[in-house]
Design a protein around this motif. Structure first.
Motif, PDB file in Angstrom:
ATOM      1  N   SER A  92      45.102  84.200  42.989  1.00 25.56           N
ATOM      2  CA  SER A  92      45.362  85.133  44.096  1.00 25.56           C
ATOM      3  C   SER A  92      45.121  84.480  45.456  1.00 25.56           C
ATOM      4  O   SER A  92      45.376  85.081  46.493  1.00 25.56           O
ATOM      5  CB  SER A  92      44.477  86.373  43.960  1.00 25.56           C
ATOM      6  OG  SER A  92      43.132  86.083  44.299  1.00 25.56           O
ATOM      7  N   ILE A  93      44.611  83.252  45.436  1.00 27.38           N
ATOM      8  CA  ILE A  93      44.345  82.537  46.691  1.00 27.38           C
ATOM      9  C   ILE A  93      45.501  81.575  46.953  1.00 27.38           C
ATOM     10  O   ILE A  93      45.881  80.808  46.073  1.00 27.38           O
ATOM     11  CB  ILE A  93      43.014  81.756  46.606  1.00 27.38           C
ATOM     12  CG1 ILE A  93      41.876  82.712  46.222  1.00 27.38           C
ATOM     13  CG2 ILE A  93      42.711  81.048  47.917  1.00 27.38           C
ATOM     14  CD1 ILE A  93      40.583  82.010  45.840  1.00 27.38           C
ATOM     15  N   GLU A  94      46.057  81.642  48.138  1.00 20.54           N
ATOM     16  CA  GLU A  94      47.197  80.786  48.469  1.00 20.54           C
ATOM     17  C   GLU A  94      46.707  79.408  48.941  1.00 20.54           C
ATOM     18  O   GLU A  94      46.420  79.215  50.121  1.00 20.54           O
ATOM     19  CB  GLU A  94      48.034  81.440  49.570  1.00 20.54           C
ATOM     20  CG  GLU A  94      49.025  82.466  49.067  1.00 20.54           C
ATOM     21  CD  GLU A  94      50.075  81.871  48.131  1.00 20.54           C
ATOM     22  OE1 GLU A  94      50.884  81.040  48.591  1.00 20.54           O
ATOM     23  OE2 GLU A  94      50.065  82.220  46.940  1.00 20.54           O
ATOM     24  N   PHE A  95      46.609  78.486  48.024  1.00 22.32           N
ATOM     25  CA  PHE A  95      46.148  77.146  48.397  1.00 22.32           C
ATOM     26  C   PHE A  95      47.302  76.305  48.929  1.00 22.32           C
ATOM     27  O   PHE A  95      48.380  76.290  48.346  1.00 22.32           O
ATOM     28  CB  PHE A  95      45.527  76.437  47.192  1.00 22.32           C
ATOM     29  CG  PHE A  95      44.208  77.007  46.777  1.00 22.32           C
ATOM     30  CD1 PHE A  95      43.065  76.774  47.531  1.00 22.32           C
ATOM     31  CD2 PHE A  95      44.099  77.793  45.636  1.00 22.32           C
ATOM     32  CE1 PHE A  95      41.834  77.304  47.146  1.00 22.32           C
ATOM     33  CE2 PHE A  95      42.881  78.327  45.249  1.00 22.32           C
ATOM     34  CZ  PHE A  95      41.753  78.087  46.004  1.00 22.32           C
ATOM     35  N   LYS A  96      47.042  75.622  50.017  1.00 19.71           N
ATOM     36  CA  LYS A  96      48.034  74.693  50.573  1.00 19.71           C
ATOM     37  C   LYS A  96      47.489  73.263  50.512  1.00 19.71           C
ATOM     38  O   LYS A  96      46.278  73.053  50.328  1.00 19.71           O
ATOM     39  CB  LYS A  96      48.320  75.056  52.032  1.00 19.71           C
ATOM     40  CG  LYS A  96      49.062  76.383  52.210  1.00 19.71           C
ATOM     41  CD  LYS A  96      49.482  76.605  53.665  1.00 19.71           C
ATOM     42  CE  LYS A  96      48.327  76.500  54.662  1.00 19.71           C
ATOM     43  NZ  LYS A  96      47.357  77.612  54.557  1.00 19.71           N
ATOM     44  N   ASP A  97      48.378  72.326  50.666  1.00 19.28           N
ATOM     45  CA  ASP A  97      48.005  70.910  50.663  1.00 19.28           C
ATOM     46  C   ASP A  97      46.849  70.677  51.646  1.00 19.28           C
ATOM     47  O   ASP A  97      46.929  71.057  52.810  1.00 19.28           O
ATOM     48  CB  ASP A  97      49.239  70.091  51.103  1.00 19.28           C
ATOM     49  CG  ASP A  97      49.064  68.620  50.742  1.00 19.28           C
ATOM     50  OD1 ASP A  97      48.343  68.331  49.779  1.00 19.28           O
ATOM     51  OD2 ASP A  97      49.652  67.779  51.442  1.00 19.28           O
ATOM     52  N   GLY A  98      45.783  70.070  51.165  1.00 17.62           N
ATOM     53  CA  GLY A  98      44.662  69.749  52.035  1.00 17.62           C
ATOM     54  C   GLY A  98      43.574  70.812  52.078  1.00 17.62           C
ATOM     55  O   GLY A  98      42.483  70.559  52.611  1.00 17.62           O
ATOM     56  N   ASP A  99      43.842  71.998  51.531  1.00 18.58           N
ATOM     57  CA  ASP A  99      42.801  73.035  51.481  1.00 18.58           C
ATOM     58  C   ASP A  99      41.603  72.537  50.670  1.00 18.58           C
ATOM     59  O   ASP A  99      41.761  71.785  49.711  1.00 18.58           O
ATOM     60  CB  ASP A  99      43.350  74.307  50.827  1.00 18.58           C
ATOM     61  CG  ASP A  99      44.119  75.175  51.815  1.00 18.58           C
ATOM     62  OD1 ASP A  99      44.023  74.916  53.030  1.00 18.58           O
ATOM     63  OD2 ASP A  99      44.815  76.105  51.369  1.00 18.58           O
TER      64      ASP A  99
END
Lengths: 387, 387
Positions: A92-99
């Protein structure tokens, strides 16, 4: 808390010394009865019609699960395990590159796998908090990392699978609230073993499993989701009709409660059994269970040490998971003797806790996990056997 | 196929006319026995020790599941439902902004929800293939869309929840293989009802559920994963220790088989019950079941039509899901009369098949789903009741 009645309700403990509640515990008779009764109902009436007949008992699940962690029923989702709950929370967490995800050296193997997946698939960066000399996670280090990296998530296993440690999740929660970071707690070894309070912890997600210290059936667990998460409209990556209503050809309307984290299809018999297990623990009281368990585990550790065995548990606050090896580290003899004497236990392996075991220089350890249906006499008997 | 023995093994059919196998069917006695026996074993020995005792039966699950769809055991993963299997399959595909999924107007609500999630979270574009006049999907349109959009995935429900239709998945598979597009089949209503052969279909993923026509327990299902997918190292977004080995502090080694799509924790009693259900169906033979079911459903449709009822099923190839309404579309009377006469069935609702019902201008329909334990006499009796 009447130990005689508890042991009468635990028919598996009559002819053996069962010390494997951290693996999968013994279910009370009421749990088994709820399950088998419902299966027979399904045999007679079919899957759906049987569920209709037990609908009010299904709803009781949410109340009992909420009660055991001091939450509201609206914040509970049924899952098939802690790992399942964990995956749904993470998704449910929107992870992006570098998070950045912050975790510990003692997080469970399944959680580590999920982090590696996010590393590979989403380019997420994983940072592990340092341990204090006594093995507990270092809150000062955590705060420094949060300041420096502004992480998307802090993920901590409340009680690791094999080091006896109880992490200071309240301390972590305080810092997460201060910096407004999502906080996920894997409580699969703590709920049922001790009093767990999501209000005090201040977490956003908490995952728990039925078969361990809650003494429920296999294939059960739950996910606690905070109001914050629900209000932010966070949803697992794959909803189904349980989580939303199909309102337009290409759209849906989201459910307001944590049920949006569930899939519709469920083993109703397992859910009903789990409800009975939760009710059983709630009726005894988690404070009572915690106090009893602490004494029993302390006694066990003391006696093992007095017997010349090497207790591996580290931390300020220790729990009902006791790990040890003989001085030479070779557990084969002990394994054999305990098995021969009908003691039920498990072995912790390096592959399930790679970092911890590597640091300890060990491959395997004996793990005993007493619970409130165990007696002082049983602990004394185990030590007799080991002698 | 001895109907007397089958009905003796199906104790729920003695005192009612059970026509809800498309919802949740009646389990054979051997399924119930396998489940309750294992739960009693868990009560006596604990969760893990009971699983050890039944280990060889657990392995049999993969063989029986493979057999029912003509696959190899290495291509099977146990799941808790078809929807669970579906989510795991979808999560193994790396969707990027603008990627195209092709689906049908008759895909199940849970699948639609998953597609909407991908639309919202990943910017995926959803295109639905046209239907032919008889409601089956239009293969020519499919091929045109594939050429034009180069989709990442084609997803088709083999038998939709309520239109009686059997989609031409072999035809779809042929085109998908020709253009090298991933092909996902939701077979939750077809496996167990008829012969399903993944080799003939040529799909990459196939999902199935235990409680429907396979007559297994609730909370069971499986995912078939093709060799192509395994060789491409595709993995669900969240692995756990069942799917990989923790080999380095920050890395894992992937399992070679479809088990990498499973989570470790499972209701062993449900899995063992499911295995018995699969074995039961395999022993009767899916060709036999299909032939029997086709005749029974045809007979039912014919009689309903002769009785002046409006059968809603459309398609060249019809299955054991029969939906109808009276001429005025109001099902209330029929609902009441069937209930009063101990006929078990379900009602299809618009919210579960929004597109189909909208096109038909209906809100609800009666759904009868006969299976091989039903008799011609029961079908005749239902028509008597309706008259």
């Amino acid at each position: 808390m009447d130990l005689n009645i508890i042991r009468q309700n635990t028919i598996g403990c009559a002819d053996k010394i069962f010390l494997n509640s951290a693996g999968g515990s013994l279910m009370p008779s009421t749990v088994v009865k709820a399950m088998t009764d419902h299966i027979l109902l399904e045999q007679q009436y079919g899957a759906y019609e049987a569920a209709d007949k037990n609908e009010k008992h299904v709803n009781r699940f949410y109340e009992e699960a909420a009660k055991i962690i001091n939450a509201r029923p609206e914040n509970i989702a049924f899952t098939v395990s802690s790992t399942d709950a964990y995956a749904k929370a993470l998704s449910s967490i929107e992870f992006k590159d570098g998070d950045v995800i912050i975790t510990t050296n003692d997080d469970y193997i399944s959680n580590q796998m999920a982090f590696f997946s996010l590393q590979k698939k989403r380019g997420v960066k994983l940072i592990r908090v340092k341990n204090l000399p006594d093995h507990e996670l270092d809150l000062e280090d955590l705060e420094n990392i949060i300041r420096k990296y502004n992480p998307k998530l802090v993920a901590v296993t409340h009680i690791p699978t094999n080091s006896g440690l109880i992490q200071n999740v309240e301390g972590v929660g305080k810092i997460c609230r201060q910096y407004d970071v999502l906080f996920l707690v894997d409580a699969c070894q703590s709920v049922g073993q001790m009093a767990v309070d999501v209000e005090k912890i201040g977490c956003d997600f908490l995952t728990a499993t039925g078969r361990k210290f809650m003494r429920g059936p296999r294939g059960t667990g739950f996910l606690y989701v905070s109001d914050r998460v629900l209000e932010r409209n966070m949803v697992p990556v794959f909803l189904d009709m349980n989580g939303a209503q199909w309102t337009d050809f290409d759209d849906y309307t989201l459910l307001k409660t944590a049920k949006r984290f569930e899939l519709w299809e469920t083993s109703i018999s397992s859910l009903l059994g789990f409800t009975e297990a939760l009710k059983y623990a709630n009726e005894i009281g988690l404070e009572n269970i915690e106090n009893y368990n602490r004494k029993l585990a302390e006694d066990l550790r003391q006696r093992l040490q007095n017997n010349g065995l090497k207790v591996l548990d580290q931390g300020q606050n220790l729990c009902s998971i006791v790990t040890f090896v003989p001085q030479d580290g070779n557990i084969e003899n002990i394994y054999k003797i305990l098995k021969e004497n009908n003691v039920y236990f498990s072995v912790s392996n390096k592959s399930n806790a790679l970092i911890d075991f590597t640091l300890k220089g060990l491959d395997r350890a004996i793990r005993l996990s007493p619970h409130y249906f165990n007696t002082n006499e049983e602990i004394a008997r185990v030590l007799e056997i080991l002698e």
